[in-house]
Write a protein that holds these residues in place. Structure first.
Motif, PDB file in Angstrom:
ATOM      1  N   ASP A 161       0.816  -1.222   0.000  1.00 31.40           N
ATOM      2  CA  ASP A 161       0.000   0.000   0.000  1.00 31.40           C
ATOM      3  C   ASP A 161       0.844   1.265   0.000  1.00 31.40           C
ATOM      4  O   ASP A 161       0.320   2.361   0.225  1.00 31.40           O
ATOM      5  CB  ASP A 161      -0.936   0.011   1.213  1.00 31.40           C
ATOM      6  CG  ASP A 161      -2.200  -0.790   0.962  1.00 31.40           C
ATOM      7  OD1 ASP A 161      -2.714  -0.722  -0.166  1.00 31.40           O
ATOM      8  OD2 ASP A 161      -2.670  -1.476   1.884  1.00 31.40           O
ATOM      9  N   HIS A 182     -10.178   6.204   2.213  1.00 28.00           N
ATOM     10  CA  HIS A 182      -9.048   5.365   1.812  1.00 28.00           C
ATOM     11  C   HIS A 182      -8.066   5.154   2.968  1.00 28.00           C
ATOM     12  O   HIS A 182      -7.450   4.081   3.064  1.00 28.00           O
ATOM     13  CB  HIS A 182      -8.338   5.996   0.619  1.00 28.00           C
ATOM     14  CG  HIS A 182      -9.087   5.832  -0.670  1.00 28.00           C
ATOM     15  ND1 HIS A 182      -9.232   4.625  -1.305  1.00 28.00           N
ATOM     16  CD2 HIS A 182      -9.766   6.739  -1.438  1.00 28.00           C
ATOM     17  CE1 HIS A 182      -9.940   4.773  -2.415  1.00 28.00           C
ATOM     18  NE2 HIS A 182     -10.281   6.042  -2.520  1.00 28.00           N
ATOM     19  N   ARG A 217      -9.632   2.378   5.123  1.00 25.97           N
ATOM     20  CA  ARG A 217      -9.508   1.054   4.502  1.00 25.97           C
ATOM     21  C   ARG A 217      -8.068   0.557   4.542  1.00 25.97           C
ATOM     22  O   ARG A 217      -7.811  -0.613   4.854  1.00 25.97           O
ATOM     23  CB  ARG A 217     -10.002   1.118   3.052  1.00 25.97           C
ATOM     24  CG  ARG A 217     -11.503   1.341   2.917  1.00 25.97           C
ATOM     25  CD  ARG A 217     -11.909   1.424   1.462  1.00 25.97           C
ATOM     26  NE  ARG A 217     -13.363   1.565   1.322  1.00 25.97           N
ATOM     27  CZ  ARG A 217     -13.983   1.693   0.149  1.00 25.97           C
ATOM     28  NH1 ARG A 217     -13.270   1.679  -0.975  1.00 25.97           N
ATOM     29  NH2 ARG A 217     -15.291   1.817   0.100  1.00 25.97           N
ATOM     30  N   MET A 218      -7.139   1.439   4.213  1.00 27.38           N
ATOM     31  CA  MET A 218      -5.730   1.044   4.223  1.00 27.38           C
ATOM     32  C   MET A 218      -5.285   0.644   5.623  1.00 27.38           C
ATOM     33  O   MET A 218      -4.562  -0.345   5.807  1.00 27.38           O
ATOM     34  CB  MET A 218      -4.868   2.199   3.720  1.00 27.38           C
ATOM     35  CG  MET A 218      -3.380   1.868   3.626  1.00 27.38           C
ATOM     36  SD  MET A 218      -2.380   3.281   3.124  1.00 27.38           S
ATOM     37  CE  MET A 218      -2.502   4.290   4.607  1.00 27.38           C
ATOM     38  N   HIS A 269      -7.130  -0.457   8.240  1.00 26.12           N
ATOM     39  CA  HIS A 269      -7.741  -1.727   8.662  1.00 26.12           C
ATOM     40  C   HIS A 269      -7.082  -2.904   7.943  1.00 26.12           C
ATOM     41  O   HIS A 269      -6.795  -3.941   8.561  1.00 26.12           O
ATOM     42  CB  HIS A 269      -9.244  -1.717   8.365  1.00 26.12           C
ATOM     43  CG  HIS A 269     -10.061  -0.996   9.394  1.00 26.12           C
ATOM     44  ND1 HIS A 269     -10.354  -1.540  10.624  1.00 26.12           N
ATOM     45  CD2 HIS A 269     -10.620   0.235   9.386  1.00 26.12           C
ATOM     46  CE1 HIS A 269     -11.074  -0.688  11.328  1.00 26.12           C
ATOM     47  NE2 HIS A 269     -11.255   0.400  10.602  1.00 26.12           N
ATOM     48  N   ARG A 270      -6.846  -2.749   6.656  1.00 28.08           N
ATOM     49  CA  ARG A 270      -6.237  -3.830   5.870  1.00 28.08           C
ATOM     50  C   ARG A 270      -4.842  -4.165   6.384  1.00 28.08           C
ATOM     51  O   ARG A 270      -4.489  -5.337   6.563  1.00 28.08           O
ATOM     52  CB  ARG A 270      -6.190  -3.396   4.404  1.00 28.08           C
ATOM     53  CG  ARG A 270      -5.695  -4.449   3.441  1.00 28.08           C
ATOM     54  CD  ARG A 270      -6.013  -4.068   2.000  1.00 28.08           C
ATOM     55  NE  ARG A 270      -5.493  -2.769   1.628  1.00 28.08           N
ATOM     56  CZ  ARG A 270      -6.251  -1.724   1.301  1.00 28.08           C
ATOM     57  NH1 ARG A 270      -7.573  -1.827   1.320  1.00 28.08           N
ATOM     58  NH2 ARG A 270      -5.706  -0.568   0.960  1.00 28.08           N
ATOM     59  N   ASN A 271      -4.061  -3.142   6.653  1.00 31.49           N
ATOM     60  CA  ASN A 271      -2.684  -3.381   7.084  1.00 31.49           C
ATOM     61  C   ASN A 271      -2.598  -3.798   8.547  1.00 31.49           C
ATOM     62  O   ASN A 271      -1.613  -4.430   8.947  1.00 31.49           O
ATOM     63  CB  ASN A 271      -1.841  -2.135   6.827  1.00 31.49           C
ATOM     64  CG  ASN A 271      -1.445  -2.016   5.375  1.00 31.49           C
ATOM     65  OD1 ASN A 271      -0.501  -2.646   4.922  1.00 31.49           O
ATOM     66  ND2 ASN A 271      -2.191  -1.217   4.628  1.00 31.49           N
ATOM     67  N   LYS A 275      -2.877  -7.418   8.189  1.00 29.01           N
ATOM     68  CA  LYS A 275      -1.633  -7.925   7.608  1.00 29.01           C
ATOM     69  C   LYS A 275      -0.516  -7.959   8.648  1.00 29.01           C
ATOM     70  O   LYS A 275       0.293  -8.894   8.675  1.00 29.01           O
ATOM     71  CB  LYS A 275      -1.219  -7.052   6.422  1.00 29.01           C
ATOM     72  CG  LYS A 275      -2.057  -7.249   5.174  1.00 29.01           C
ATOM     73  CD  LYS A 275      -1.535  -6.376   4.032  1.00 29.01           C
ATOM     74  CE  LYS A 275      -2.361  -6.559   2.769  1.00 29.01           C
ATOM     75  NZ  LYS A 275      -1.875  -5.676   1.678  1.00 29.01           N
TER      76      LYS A 275
END
Length: 590
Positions: free
Chosen positions: A17, A88, A91-92, A94-96, A99
């Protein structure tokens, strides 16, 4: 400065990202510029109104309409840009966060048993959750608002010097004082926060330890003692955390106080400059807007710095675990182990833990494909260590271990460990269904293959009697099953995996005689056609072994079949005699 280093490392964790992060960074710069225009446009409108008496009516209307129109466009673009940036960034982040948890989880599972022997599982869980949550907070806050703050402070604030340097100096002094106070407080509270975080992790470890041993806690009436221990650690958390919180509360109050003083000084200096015709009403109003914008940004930055500072020890722990290196690194050009026969050779193998004495010395033997090799000896003689080297939980300090002529240091760990099946003394089961536990070593196995393995392991009948059959949950560590049932599941699991090499690590020593007889029959099925290593203290279990290796002081002092070794009258015969002499007493104790 450590906090800046941590900041950079957290941002570097964005991985795939990073391009999105660059776009969000550019969006923050644009948004900071649009925010900078807000007080400028507001000041121009107020200045226009202040001169309304000397400005023609139609010119006033046209100028005001133009300024307000530009202001509306700027506001609309800013609102739309903020919405896109926040969406954005959310979302970034939460996604990371997920991860980061996955990366940590995978890394910890790959670390050797030596690491897990020293690290507490409860503490590791706390470090993972706290570290991932801290990084989520940094990513979200940084790209949602803090980057715009830094742009405003480092780029836009100096531009105010072009408007009115006297008023601009007030803002610059405010920022310098704020940064100075923050640095002082960080230096004064850093060690205290580190100690507080240490005790926070201790709380998690203590709680997990007690919950994992709740039967011992209840049986030995340790409830009050364990509760008291937990409370004592909690008191240590408070003792170290409260002084840190007090200092940051002072910073918060001083920031608000400095902000109020800055506004008053701007009004005072602006009034003096206006009287002397060195500042217009528009400039004074503009700088009032700059002050309010800067104050809100400074308060936000202070809260962010405070939160990041409080999270620093947790981030340090997270990265400390992530930086831990395995003691058995896999070569980048490692081959896949091909073991159709299952011949195992120890060639002059020696081993000792780092900084410790030698545990194995010049151990050499060859286990022929399909043979049964028993490893016997007193506790600490080196039997289990030898089998740990076979699974490459450690690497030899000298010599090599080979399977079908392949040095196991030059093959992938996955292919090596998929070749070896292990049945432990204590059957280790996940808190999942029986079917899921059986498929641990071979997830693609069909239901028919699972049932066949269980029938061969004499486990199918008791599974069928369970409430949900193969879908019955076994509880934490298989708590709902008896020792014999757990052991038969472990044997079925190994049968399903179908490895060419098998290690039985005291697999029946914890069972009663009747259960051991049933499990032994299942194990006889499991051992057929496989190269099998039996680690045993109970010497009667190795009577039929093709070869017995007698370990003493890290060396193989005898080798041969059972009857041959007994007749020789050496170390093995002494062990057998000792067990036979102690057997009546053991039976009496039982």
């Amino acid at each position: 400065m450590r906090i800046i280093h941590a900041y950079r490392r957290v941002l570097s964790m964005l991985g795939a990202d990073k391009r999105l992060a660059v776009y969000l960074g550019l969006a923050n710069i644009v948004l900071a510029g649009l925010q900078f225009l807000d007080p400028v446009l507001f000041g121009r409108v107020i200045g226009l109104l202040a001169n309304s008496d000397t400005t023609p009516h139609d010119v006033l209307w046209r100028s005001a309409a133009t300024l307000i129109g530009i202001w509306i466009v700027v506001a609309a673009v800013a609102i739309g840009g903020n919405i896109l940036t926040v969406v954005h960034a959310e979302r970034m982040s939460h996604r990371n966060r997920l991860k980061a948890m996955s990366r940590y989880f995978s890394h910890v599972l790959s670390l050797p048993l030596s690491f897990h022997g020293e690290a507490h599982s409860g503490r590791l869980m706390k470090v993972m959750l706290a570290g991932a949550d801290s990084m989520f907070s940094v990513w979200l806050t940084f790209f949602r608002e803090q980057l715009a703050t830094y742009v405003a402070l480092l780029v836009l604030l100096p531009l105010t010097l072009l408007l009115n340097w006297q008023l601009s100096l007030v803002l610059i002094v405010l920022v310098v004082l704020f940064c100075g106070v923050t640095i002082v407080v960080i230096n004064r509270t850093e060690e205290g926060q580190r100690r507080a975080e240490f005790f926070q992790s201790s709380l998690a470890g203590t709680a997990q330890d007690a919950l994992a041993n709740v039967m011992v806690v209840q049986s030995f009436t340790r409830l009050a003692a364990e509760t008291s221990r937990f409370g004592q650690i909690a008191d240590q958390v408070i003792a170290h955390q409260f002084p840190v919180l007090n200092w940051w509360a002072v910073v918060n109050v001083l920031t608000r106080g400095a902000s109020t003083i800055a506004v008053i000084v701007i009004v005072l200096i602006g009034t003096i400059l206006h009287v002397e015709a060195r500042a217009t009403v528009a400039e004074i109003v503009t700088f009032m807007g700059f002050a309010n914008l800067l104050i809100s940004r400074l308060e936000s930055a202070m809260q962010f710095a405070s939160r990041l500072f409080l999270q620093m020890p947790g981030l340090d722990e997270y990265f400390g675990v992530l930086d831990a290196k395995t003691s058995v690194p896999e070569p980048t050009d490692a081959d896949v182990l091909d073991a159709p026969k299952g011949e195992v050779a120890f060639e002059a193998v020696s081993f000792g833990y780092p900084g410790g004495p030698a545990i194995l010395r010049d151990v050499s033997f060859v286990a022929q494909p399909g043979s049964v090799v028993a490893l016997v000896g007193t506790t600490g003689a080196g039997k289990s260590t030898a089998m740990n080297l076979l699974q490459r939980l450690w690497d030899p300090t000298a010599g090599r271990v080979a399977i079908d002529g392949q040095d196991i240091r030059h093959v992938t760990l996955e292919s090596l460990r998929s070749t070896i099946g292990v049945v432990f003394q204590e059957s280790l089961l996940f808190n999942r269904s029986i079917r899921e536990n059986l498929r641990i070593g071979r997830p693609e196995a069909t239901d028919a293959e699972v049932e066949t393995a269980c029938k061969m392991a004499d486990a199918h009948d008791f599974i069928a009697r369970q409430p949900q059959g193969y879908d019955t949950m076994v509880g934490e560590r298989g708590a709902t099953l008896s020792g014999g049932q757990r052991q038969r599941l472990a044997i079925a699991r190994a049968l399903l995996k179908n490895p060419p090499i098998l290690v039985l690590d005291e697999a029946t020593s914890a069972l009663d005689a009747a259960t051991e007889a049933r499990v032994s029959r299942a194990m006889a099925t499991l051992m057929e056609g496989r190269t099998t290593f039996i680690i045993a203290h109970r010497l009667s279990t190795v009577r039929d072994a093709d070869e017995i290796l007698v370990f003493d002081g890290g060396e193989i002092v005898e080798r041969g079949r059972f009857d041959t070794l007994v007749a020789r009258g050496g170390r093995f015969a002494q062990l057998v005699a000792t067990q036979l002499a102690g057997a009546p007493h053991i039976r009496a104790a039982e």
